[in-house]
Design a protein around this motif. Structure first.
Motif, PDB file in Angstrom:
ATOM      1  N   HIS A  94       0.826  -1.205   0.000  1.00 50.15           N
ATOM      2  CA  HIS A  94       0.000   0.000   0.000  1.00 50.15           C
ATOM      3  C   HIS A  94       0.859   1.253   0.000  1.00 50.15           C
ATOM      4  O   HIS A  94       2.071   1.201   0.216  1.00 50.15           O
ATOM      5  CB  HIS A  94      -0.960   0.011   1.192  1.00 50.15           C
ATOM      6  CG  HIS A  94      -0.297   0.023   2.548  1.00 50.15           C
ATOM      7  ND1 HIS A  94       0.014  -1.134   3.238  1.00 50.15           N
ATOM      8  CD2 HIS A  94       0.129   1.045   3.327  1.00 50.15           C
ATOM      9  CE1 HIS A  94       0.581  -0.819   4.396  1.00 50.15           C
ATOM     10  NE2 HIS A  94       0.665   0.495   4.471  1.00 50.15           N
TER      11      HIS A  94
ATOM     12  N   VAL B  20       0.616   5.628   1.160  1.00 48.88           N
ATOM     13  CA  VAL B  20      -0.100   6.635   1.938  1.00 48.88           C
ATOM     14  C   VAL B  20       0.212   8.005   1.356  1.00 48.88           C
ATOM     15  O   VAL B  20       1.375   8.397   1.255  1.00 48.88           O
ATOM     16  CB  VAL B  20       0.314   6.580   3.420  1.00 48.88           C
ATOM     17  CG1 VAL B  20      -0.393   7.675   4.214  1.00 48.88           C
ATOM     18  CG2 VAL B  20      -0.016   5.216   4.003  1.00 48.88           C
TER      19      VAL B  20
ATOM     20  N   GLU C  97     -10.836  11.401  -1.730  1.00 47.41           N
ATOM     21  CA  GLU C  97     -11.590  10.169  -1.474  1.00 47.41           C
ATOM     22  C   GLU C  97     -12.707   9.998  -2.491  1.00 47.41           C
ATOM     23  O   GLU C  97     -12.924   8.886  -3.009  1.00 47.41           O
ATOM     24  CB  GLU C  97     -12.173  10.195  -0.058  1.00 47.41           C
ATOM     25  CG  GLU C  97     -12.980   8.937   0.263  1.00 47.41           C
ATOM     26  CD  GLU C  97     -13.565   8.937   1.663  1.00 47.41           C
ATOM     27  OE1 GLU C  97     -14.234   7.950   2.029  1.00 47.41           O
ATOM     28  OE2 GLU C  97     -13.358   9.920   2.408  1.00 47.41           O
TER      29      GLU C  97
ATOM     30  N   CYS D 196     -14.226   2.645   1.297  1.00 47.26           N
ATOM     31  CA  CYS D 196     -13.588   2.885   2.578  1.00 47.26           C
ATOM     32  C   CYS D 196     -13.780   1.672   3.478  1.00 47.26           C
ATOM     33  O   CYS D 196     -14.914   1.203   3.663  1.00 47.26           O
ATOM     34  CB  CYS D 196     -14.183   4.138   3.233  1.00 47.26           C
ATOM     35  SG  CYS D 196     -13.612   4.433   4.917  1.00 47.26           S
TER      36      CYS D 196
ATOM     37  N   ARG E 180     -11.686   4.362   8.942  1.00 44.36           N
ATOM     38  CA  ARG E 180     -11.381   5.791   8.850  1.00 44.36           C
ATOM     39  C   ARG E 180     -10.901   6.311  10.197  1.00 44.36           C
ATOM     40  O   ARG E 180     -11.445   5.954  11.250  1.00 44.36           O
ATOM     41  CB  ARG E 180     -12.642   6.552   8.439  1.00 44.36           C
ATOM     42  CG  ARG E 180     -12.456   8.045   8.234  1.00 44.36           C
ATOM     43  CD  ARG E 180     -13.803   8.735   7.978  1.00 44.36           C
ATOM     44  NE  ARG E 180     -14.527   8.119   6.869  1.00 44.36           N
ATOM     45  CZ  ARG E 180     -14.319   8.424   5.592  1.00 44.36           C
ATOM     46  NH1 ARG E 180     -13.412   9.340   5.269  1.00 44.36           N
ATOM     47  NH2 ARG E 180     -15.013   7.834   4.644  1.00 44.36           N
TER      48      ARG E 180
ATOM     49  N   PHE F 223      -8.976   4.686   4.899  1.00 49.26           N
ATOM     50  CA  PHE F 223      -8.280   3.558   4.278  1.00 49.26           C
ATOM     51  C   PHE F 223      -9.150   3.095   3.113  1.00 49.26           C
ATOM     52  O   PHE F 223     -10.358   2.864   3.285  1.00 49.26           O
ATOM     53  CB  PHE F 223      -8.096   2.413   5.272  1.00 49.26           C
ATOM     54  CG  PHE F 223      -7.191   2.748   6.428  1.00 49.26           C
ATOM     55  CD1 PHE F 223      -5.833   2.461   6.372  1.00 49.26           C
ATOM     56  CD2 PHE F 223      -7.699   3.341   7.578  1.00 49.26           C
ATOM     57  CE1 PHE F 223      -4.995   2.764   7.430  1.00 49.26           C
ATOM     58  CE2 PHE F 223      -6.873   3.642   8.652  1.00 49.26           C
ATOM     59  CZ  PHE F 223      -5.511   3.358   8.577  1.00 49.26           C
TER      60      PHE F 223
ATOM     61  N   HIS G 226      -6.457  -2.318   2.688  1.00 51.69           N
ATOM     62  CA  HIS G 226      -6.276  -1.074   1.927  1.00 51.69           C
ATOM     63  C   HIS G 226      -5.068  -1.169   1.010  1.00 51.69           C
ATOM     64  O   HIS G 226      -4.101  -1.862   1.292  1.00 51.69           O
ATOM     65  CB  HIS G 226      -6.135   0.136   2.857  1.00 51.69           C
ATOM     66  CG  HIS G 226      -4.922   0.127   3.750  1.00 51.69           C
ATOM     67  ND1 HIS G 226      -4.826  -0.664   4.871  1.00 51.69           N
ATOM     68  CD2 HIS G 226      -3.756   0.843   3.686  1.00 51.69           C
ATOM     69  CE1 HIS G 226      -3.661  -0.448   5.459  1.00 51.69           C
ATOM     70  NE2 HIS G 226      -2.982   0.451   4.762  1.00 51.69           N
TER      71      HIS G 226
ATOM     72  N   HIS H 137      -4.537   2.100  -0.341  1.00 53.06           N
ATOM     73  CA  HIS H 137      -4.287   3.532  -0.173  1.00 53.06           C
ATOM     74  C   HIS H 137      -4.804   3.977   1.195  1.00 53.06           C
ATOM     75  O   HIS H 137      -5.835   3.491   1.665  1.00 53.06           O
ATOM     76  CB  HIS H 137      -5.014   4.360  -1.238  1.00 53.06           C
ATOM     77  CG  HIS H 137      -4.492   4.211  -2.621  1.00 53.06           C
ATOM     78  ND1 HIS H 137      -4.516   3.024  -3.312  1.00 53.06           N
ATOM     79  CD2 HIS H 137      -3.923   5.121  -3.465  1.00 53.06           C
ATOM     80  CE1 HIS H 137      -3.989   3.198  -4.514  1.00 53.06           C
ATOM     81  NE2 HIS H 137      -3.625   4.459  -4.631  1.00 53.06           N
ATOM     82  N   PHE H 138      -4.075   4.896   1.796  1.00 54.27           N
ATOM     83  CA  PHE H 138      -4.554   5.603   2.976  1.00 54.27           C
ATOM     84  C   PHE H 138      -4.315   7.079   2.706  1.00 54.27           C
ATOM     85  O   PHE H 138      -3.223   7.476   2.280  1.00 54.27           O
ATOM     86  CB  PHE H 138      -3.805   5.133   4.233  1.00 54.27           C
ATOM     87  CG  PHE H 138      -4.146   5.882   5.501  1.00 54.27           C
ATOM     88  CD1 PHE H 138      -5.447   6.263   5.788  1.00 54.27           C
ATOM     89  CD2 PHE H 138      -3.154   6.195   6.417  1.00 54.27           C
ATOM     90  CE1 PHE H 138      -5.759   6.948   6.957  1.00 54.27           C
ATOM     91  CE2 PHE H 138      -3.448   6.867   7.596  1.00 54.27           C
ATOM     92  CZ  PHE H 138      -4.751   7.249   7.877  1.00 54.27           C
TER      93      PHE H 138
END
Length: 317
Positions: free
Chosen positions: A159, A161, A171, A182, A185, A192, A202, A204-205
């Motif tokens: 992942h 960030v 988002e 999501c 959160r 996430f 996830h 992506h964050f």
């Protein structure tokens, strides 16, 4: 959208040799390497690609020192690739590159690539724990740890960030335009996000941050399990690299972690054993805090053994 997850991260750097050595010491293998750059792969073929910062073939750099130039995502099939091209083409430029992949940008300004997934099966089992009563135990005479094992290799790109100035806008792009959802959160911080073709907690964050901080906080590859994270982390420190946070285990996502400073203007993590969630999962929302961020946090110390001449216990407390 059947987006399966991260495939490749592309960085433009000044110190090509130093960055390449860092990745190889971390646990990636040079698939290609020359004076202009290289590709450094995990066991499944996901990778970090390096090029000199001034390479004209790279997407443009962000104006604030972020070294990431492109995030490449895998998709399940050609139909998904076509659907992404049609969706993003409604309001932004989408290029079809010579290799058949797509290139565009997200609403925060990060350059994105999309390709039919090229990941391969790593071909190795993950870590197995001996748990009384569990049918999934290591066979007799199968060692759980081997101090003499050779290089520990990353399994797959896990992942990334992003620091973004407008979390809600970022988002909405990934959820409404690309079919992410999501999974959890942090209140007032960010979500996430899980792509539609993956069960991983996830890929992506998103963290809200001022415009001048827009960029990458960290990225990471999965390892076989906590033993590899800890063993490889020790070796990494022995090679002179500096730990930033960890080792420990996250609360949201449950993944083991160990973060290190890196030459990529961000942190780089080693992680393992992330939660999987399907579409019956209900996202949690929790305030950001130490207890919410990790279930526990361990402290690194040099190896030692008890016995005559052992330093006082307080030296290691």
């Amino acid at each position: 959208m059947k987006i399966t997850g991260l495939e490749t991260l592309v960085f433009g750097v000044e110190d090509l040799a130093g960055c390449a050595q860092y990745l190889k010491d971390y646990g990636l293998v040079a698939a290609s390497e020359d004076a202009a750059g290289g590709r450094y792969e995990a066991l499944d073929g996901s990778a970090v690609e390096l090029a000199l910062a001034g390479d004209s073939k790279l997407p443009p750099a962000m104006p604030n020192g972020c070294l990431l130039r492109k995030t490449v995502l895998g998709v399940a099939d050609a139909a998904t690739l076509d659907a992404i091209a049609a969706e993003l083409g409604k309001d932004r430029d989408v290029q079809r590159l010579a290799d058949g992949s797509l290139e565009s940008v997200d609403d925060a300004g990060f350059t994105l690539g999309f390709q039919i997934s090229r990941k391969r099966d790593p071909g190795l089992p993950g870590e197995i724990a001996n748990v009384p009563g569990s049918p999934f135990q290591r066979p007799a005479n199968h060692l759980g740890v081997n101090a003499a094992v050779g290089q520990i290799l990353a399994r797959t790109l896990s992942h990334i960030v992003y620091f973004v100035p407008d979390v809600a806008k970022a988002e909405a792009f990934y959820v409404n335009r690309l079919g992410f959802r999501c999974t959890d959160r942090f209140t007032g911080v960010g979500p996430f996000l899980q792509p539609g073709g993956s069960l991983e907690h996830h890929s992506h964050f998103l963290i809200g941050a001022p415009e001048f901080m827009k960029g990458v906080e960290h990225f990471t590859f999965h390892f076989s399990g906590p033993t590899e994270v800890l063993q490889n982390g020790y070796r990494f420190i022995d090679k002179g690299y500096q730990a930033f946070w960890g080792p420990g285990r996250h609360q949201l996502g449950s993944n083991w972690f160990w973060y290190f400073n890196s030459p990529f203007a961000c942190h780089m993590e080693m992680d393992a054993d992330m939660d999987l969630h399907d579409n019956t999962w209900t996202a949690r929302e929790v305030p950001m805090g130490a207890d919410a961020s990790q279930a526990f946090l361990l402290g690194y110390r040099k190896k030692w053994m008890p016995g005559p001449g052992t330093p006082e216990a307080g030296d290691y407390a």
